[in-house]
Design an enzyme around this catalytic site. Structure first.
Site, PDB file in Angstrom:
ATOM      1  N   LEU A   1      -2.135   0.404  -2.936  1.00  0.00           N
ATOM      2  CA  LEU A   1      -1.659   1.350  -1.550  1.00  0.00           C
ATOM      3  C   LEU A   1      -0.032   0.608  -1.290  1.00  0.00           C
ATOM      4  CD1 LEU A   1      -3.911   1.313   1.878  1.00  0.00           C
ATOM      5  CD2 LEU A   1      -3.087   3.608  -0.005  1.00  0.00           C
ATOM      6  N   ASP A   2       1.021   1.729  -1.211  1.00  0.00           N
ATOM      7  CA  ASP A   2       2.719   1.103  -1.566  1.00  0.00           C
ATOM      8  C   ASP A   2       2.094  -0.502  -0.446  1.00  0.00           C
ATOM      9  OD1 ASP A   2       3.802   2.053  -2.482  1.00  0.00           O
ATOM     10  OD2 ASP A   2       4.632   4.029  -1.642  1.00  0.00           O
ATOM     11  N   GLN A   3       3.165  -1.079  -0.135  1.00  0.00           N
ATOM     12  CA  GLN A   3       2.849  -2.570   0.945  1.00  0.00           C
ATOM     13  C   GLN A   3       3.464  -1.942   2.353  1.00  0.00           C
ATOM     14  OE1 GLN A   3       6.967  -4.831  -0.337  1.00  0.00           O
ATOM     15  NE2 GLN A   3       5.988  -6.582   1.705  1.00  0.00           N
TER      16      GLN A   3
END
Length: 372
Positions: free
Chosen positions: A138-140
């Site tokens: 997942l993106d930050q």
């Protein structure tokens, strides 16, 4: 002396008597060639009725086949006592609700304060030796459900489900403007922007990317949407929603505030609504977007014992859109308004369908509350 994870077991049914052990391991238990080769060299890697055997033997009905993997550690990841919201855990899997702002895995120059650091510390506290193996990323800034495999077999099995598009991945997002359609499909290829390699754009020469969306509720100037991924390209939801004309709230790379020229992909495929086939949008194979019903709501998908799968999608049936909604910017948000709400797959250990959900985080909920 070697330490092993809990064995994975297969009991040979009568109609498979006479099968080669290799056939059972590959076609029934689903072992990859790489993992099979590793287990062959392990003392207790492959046993039949408790005895180590060559994979060339033929099995009998009722034989108990077990595979055992050696315990491993992520020696390059420092344990760190960080908050970790665990949705579910057993000997095969760790499912967490990742908070926004947290990186999944350490990277060059960023060795601490990641999900990996927190997970390794958690396992050390429990006396477990486990190597950190995230099944997906997942993106930050994206919050929500994250699956972590606790051994190589589980990682391989779930990865194959992702390749086969049999995993349910459902997101919630808050986007700019009023989404006119109740539901639809965005089928538009994605690739790197040649002028900005870290940015993705819709382009005819890109890789196939398909996102299914459903409008959950319209507010004044913003819309809460539910999204199902059929493919998993980098930044897919963010790029596709921008292509639709409704970038995510708080998205610094693809939102209205971005420095890059706006709407580079606009017009590549004409009007975005043309992506849907006549008579209605295509449906992902793992979800039913029936009106007023969430994917999996019919109970077909099982829930893992002890898993917290509570927390409904916020918002009531669609409200009438505001006349000025398309011009409104919507409330401010410190990060992109994207949340991995639901993840469903076949559990490699139990062979049953399971799903996990994480309720909408407080910052996104606050935006919706402010628009009530």
């Amino acid at each position: 002396m070697m330490n092993y994870y809990s064995p994975l077991t297969y009991v040979v049914p009568p109609d498979e008597e006479g099968f080669y052990l290799k056939t059972i391991l590959q076609n029934r238990m689903g072992l990859s060639r790489k993992l099979l080769s590793r287990l062959k060299l392990t003392e207790q890697g492959i046993t039949v009725n408790g005895k180590r055997e060559y994979i060339s033997i033929k099995v009998n009905g009722g034989d108990v086949i077990e595979i055992r993997m050696q315990e491993e550690e992520s020696e390059d990841i420092l344990p760190q006592d960080l908050p970790l919201e665990i949705l579910y855990e057993d000997e095969h899997l760790l499912i967490v609700n990742k908070e926004s702002g947290m990186i999944v895995h350490p990277t060059h120059g960023h060795y601490l304060n990641t999900v990996a650091n927190a997970a390794v510390h958690h396992w050390k506290e429990r006396g477990e030796n486990v190597r950190f193996r995230p099944v997906h990323r997942l993106d930050q800034e994206t919050s929500g459900v994250l699956a972590i495999a606790k051994n190589p077999y589980v990682h391989q099995q779930i990865s194959e489900q992702m390749i086969a598009h049999s995993i349910t991945k459902e997101y919630l997002a808050i986007v700019h403007g009023t989404v006119a359609e109740d539901r639809g499909t965005i089928d538009a290829p994605i690739d790197r922007d040649p002028e900005q390699p870290h940015v993705r754009i819709v382009t005819p020469s890109g890789y196939r990317a398909v996102t299914h969306y459903e409008t959950v509720r319209r507010y004044d100037g913003i819309t809460l949407v539910r999204l199902m991924l059929e493919t998993g390209r980098t930044h897919q939801i963010r790029v596709h929603m921008k292509h639709l004309g409704h970038p995510l709230l708080g998205d610094k790379m693809y939102g209205p505030e971005a420095d890059a020229p706006a709407r580079k992909s606009e017009g590549v495929y004409g009007a975005p609504e043309a992506d849907s086939a006549a008579g209605g949008p295509a449906r992902p194979p793992t979800a039913d977007f029936a009106a007023g019903e969430e994917p999996g709501a019919d109970g077909a998908a099982g829930k893992a014992p002890g898993a917290d799968v509570s927390g409904g999608v916020p918002g009531a049936p669609s409200a009438a859109p505001s006349p000025a909604a398309d011009d409104a910017a919507g409330p401010a948000l410190a990060r992109q308004a994207l949340h991995a709400y639901r993840l469903g797959f076949v559990h490699p250990g139990t062979r049953e369908r399971v799903e996990f959900t994480a309720p909408l985080p407080a910052d996104m909920q606050a935006v919706l509350d402010a628009c009530e």
